[in-house]
Design a protein around this motif. Sequence first.
Motif, PDB file in Angstrom:
ATOM      1  N   GLY A 120      15.355  -8.095  -0.975  1.00 51.55           N
ATOM      2  CA  GLY A 120      14.716  -6.970  -1.894  1.00 51.55           C
ATOM      3  C   GLY A 120      12.925  -6.951  -1.717  1.00 51.55           C
ATOM      4  N   THR A 121      12.483  -7.487  -0.339  1.00 49.18           N
ATOM      5  CA  THR A 121      11.448  -7.161  -0.016  1.00 49.18           C
ATOM      6  C   THR A 121      11.113  -5.418   0.388  1.00 49.18           C
ATOM      7  N   PRO A 122      10.326  -4.736  -0.313  1.00 40.88           N
ATOM      8  CA  PRO A 122       9.948  -3.487   0.065  1.00 40.88           C
ATOM      9  C   PRO A 122       8.989  -3.384   1.462  1.00 40.88           C
ATOM     10  N   HIS A 123       9.249  -2.440   2.226  1.00 39.83           N
ATOM     11  CA  HIS A 123       8.351  -2.275   3.123  1.00 39.83           C
ATOM     12  C   HIS A 123       7.992  -0.859   3.363  1.00 39.83           C
ATOM     13  N   HIS A 124       6.904  -0.430   4.112  1.00 41.83           N
ATOM     14  CA  HIS A 124       6.680   0.925   4.533  1.00 41.83           C
ATOM     15  C   HIS A 124       8.170   1.146   5.556  1.00 41.83           C
ATOM     16  N   ARG A 125       8.795   2.105   5.823  1.00 43.12           N
ATOM     17  CA  ARG A 125       9.498   2.392   6.714  1.00 43.12           C
ATOM     18  C   ARG A 125       8.997   2.154   8.119  1.00 43.12           C
ATOM     19  N   SER A 126       7.797   2.761   8.316  1.00 44.88           N
ATOM     20  CA  SER A 126       7.224   2.619   9.712  1.00 44.88           C
ATOM     21  C   SER A 126       6.915   1.016  10.040  1.00 44.88           C
ATOM     22  N   TYR A 129       8.428  -1.430   8.959  1.00 47.20           N
ATOM     23  CA  TYR A 129       9.668  -2.395   8.911  1.00 47.20           C
ATOM     24  C   TYR A 129      10.036  -1.924  10.336  1.00 47.20           C
ATOM     25  N   GLN A 130      10.255  -0.865  10.787  1.00 41.03           N
ATOM     26  CA  GLN A 130      10.598  -0.600  12.334  1.00 41.03           C
ATOM     27  C   GLN A 130       9.475  -1.058  13.355  1.00 41.03           C
ATOM     28  N   GLU A 131       8.168  -1.144  12.952  1.00 41.16           N
ATOM     29  CA  GLU A 131       7.365  -1.976  13.805  1.00 41.16           C
ATOM     30  C   GLU A 131       7.674  -3.503  14.318  1.00 41.16           C
ATOM     31  N   ILE A 132       7.964  -3.963  13.168  1.00 40.67           N
ATOM     32  CA  ILE A 132       8.469  -5.512  13.478  1.00 40.67           C
ATOM     33  C   ILE A 132       9.736  -5.800  13.414  1.00 40.67           C
ATOM     34  N   GLU A 133      10.585  -4.770  13.144  1.00 42.41           N
ATOM     35  CA  GLU A 133      11.914  -4.844  13.427  1.00 42.41           C
ATOM     36  C   GLU A 133      12.843  -5.830  12.560  1.00 42.41           C
ATOM     37  N   HIS A 134      12.247  -6.184  11.422  1.00 46.95           N
ATOM     38  CA  HIS A 134      12.929  -7.114  10.624  1.00 46.95           C
ATOM     39  C   HIS A 134      12.177  -7.263   9.514  1.00 46.95           C
ATOM     40  N   CYS A 135      12.728  -7.957   8.334  1.00 44.94           N
ATOM     41  CA  CYS A 135      12.122  -7.949   7.034  1.00 44.94           C
ATOM     42  C   CYS A 135      10.852  -8.987   7.383  1.00 44.94           C
ATOM     43  N   LYS A 157      -1.188  -0.681  -0.439  1.00 48.18           N
ATOM     44  CA  LYS A 157      -0.364  -0.315  -1.635  1.00 48.18           C
ATOM     45  C   LYS A 157       0.623   0.739  -1.605  1.00 48.18           C
ATOM     46  N   PHE A 158       1.784   0.457  -2.040  1.00 45.05           N
ATOM     47  CA  PHE A 158       2.694   1.701  -1.985  1.00 45.05           C
ATOM     48  C   PHE A 158       2.352   2.829  -2.985  1.00 45.05           C
ATOM     49  N   LYS A 159       2.381   4.233  -2.511  1.00 44.62           N
ATOM     50  CA  LYS A 159       2.069   5.035  -3.271  1.00 44.62           C
ATOM     51  C   LYS A 159       3.475   5.906  -3.470  1.00 44.62           C
ATOM     52  N   ASP A 160       3.379   6.985  -4.465  1.00 41.24           N
ATOM     53  CA  ASP A 160       4.674   7.273  -4.956  1.00 41.24           C
ATOM     54  C   ASP A 160       5.191   8.239  -3.777  1.00 41.24           C
ATOM     55  N   GLN A 161       4.395   8.660  -2.970  1.00 40.77           N
ATOM     56  CA  GLN A 161       5.116   9.714  -1.839  1.00 40.77           C
ATOM     57  C   GLN A 161       5.279   9.013  -0.676  1.00 40.77           C
ATOM     58  N   ASP A 162       5.133   7.678  -0.409  1.00 45.10           N
ATOM     59  CA  ASP A 162       5.569   6.677   0.373  1.00 45.10           C
ATOM     60  C   ASP A 162       7.076   6.627   0.835  1.00 45.10           C
ATOM     61  N   ASP A 163       7.369   6.427   2.129  1.00 50.25           N
ATOM     62  CA  ASP A 163       8.702   6.231   2.446  1.00 50.25           C
ATOM     63  C   ASP A 163       9.092   4.663   2.612  1.00 50.25           C
ATOM     64  N   ILE A 164       9.681   4.240   1.435  1.00 52.43           N
ATOM     65  CA  ILE A 164       9.924   2.659   1.398  1.00 52.43           C
ATOM     66  C   ILE A 164      11.123   2.417   1.570  1.00 52.43           C
ATOM     67  N   VAL A 165      11.349   1.163   2.542  1.00 55.15           N
ATOM     68  CA  VAL A 165      12.839   0.744   2.646  1.00 55.15           C
ATOM     69  C   VAL A 165      12.785  -0.812   2.195  1.00 55.15           C
ATOM     70  N   VAL A 166      13.940  -1.309   1.635  1.00 55.69           N
ATOM     71  CA  VAL A 166      14.009  -2.367   0.868  1.00 55.69           C
ATOM     72  C   VAL A 166      14.991  -3.286   1.891  1.00 55.69           C
TER      73      VAL A 166
END
Length: 307
Positions: A29-35, A37-43, A15-24
Amino acid sequence: MGKFVGQVCPVCQQKFKDQDDIVVCPECGTPHHRSCYQEIEHCANQSKHGTEWEYETKPVTPNRESQQEQPQQSGQKHNIVCSQCGANNPPNGLFCLFCGAPLQQKDGVQTPQNTVPQQLLMEMSLGGLHPEDSIDGISVKDFAAFIGSNTAYYLPKFKRFSEKKFLSFNFSAAIISPVYYLFRKMIPLGILFLIINLLATFCYTIVQVNTIVPIQNSLLLNIAYYGMQAIGIFSTIFGLLSGLFANWIYYKWSVRTIKKCKAKAGEDLAKYQELLVKKGSVSPLFVGIGLIFIFLFSIIFSLVLSI
């Protein structure tokens, strides 16, 4: 990104928390943890791109864990700072955990339980004693509220006095006796030492004025000279006794005054705490008034003698 708090990252399933770094994802419009998203390199929903599918934010039902965390977060943001000692206290505390002074309330926030470091710090401020410990039938926290400042110094001494151990010395009471007693609101003793200082000032002023403008009254000069010597000896002895017994006197004064406050307040706890702070604590104002009085007396008396 607060709207995604509680939603689940499609990669790590956390689950996302308020302090998490989120990219969309800009396409669906799917949200991911930045790390993530960078791990799979795509949505994570790349296979659905090019269709009419879009990510929908799902309503989040607060679970028991999040409900338990909320008071702690609120407590961190809304701690009450004690006006007497400056310590941080829980938001719904009635009295300061460190000195016992009344706290200003903030509505709508639950009080978190004390942590071990807070408890240790509190006991350090109380000279190693627990707030609920008793000295002569009075709780340590009530003594702390009455003393107001320097509780770590006085409370262990009060405890020893209650056990019939009287050896103690207060340098402030020995050297600047009127200032000490007025500062601690022991007004009768403060006035007594103030009078001694005024007598010393009276004799000293006559002697000093005589060196500038000779005084013809020999009786007054003799009184001033011998009086200055006598008061000097008396002040030394009295100051030494004051230093030896000031802490014990303050202890007895505190016990008597606290019991009077308790009797006057009855069952009204808020009034009792208010009386403890009002009758106890310290008063720089009384010290200022005493010093100003001595200064004005010296100036006026010098002018009278020089006329």
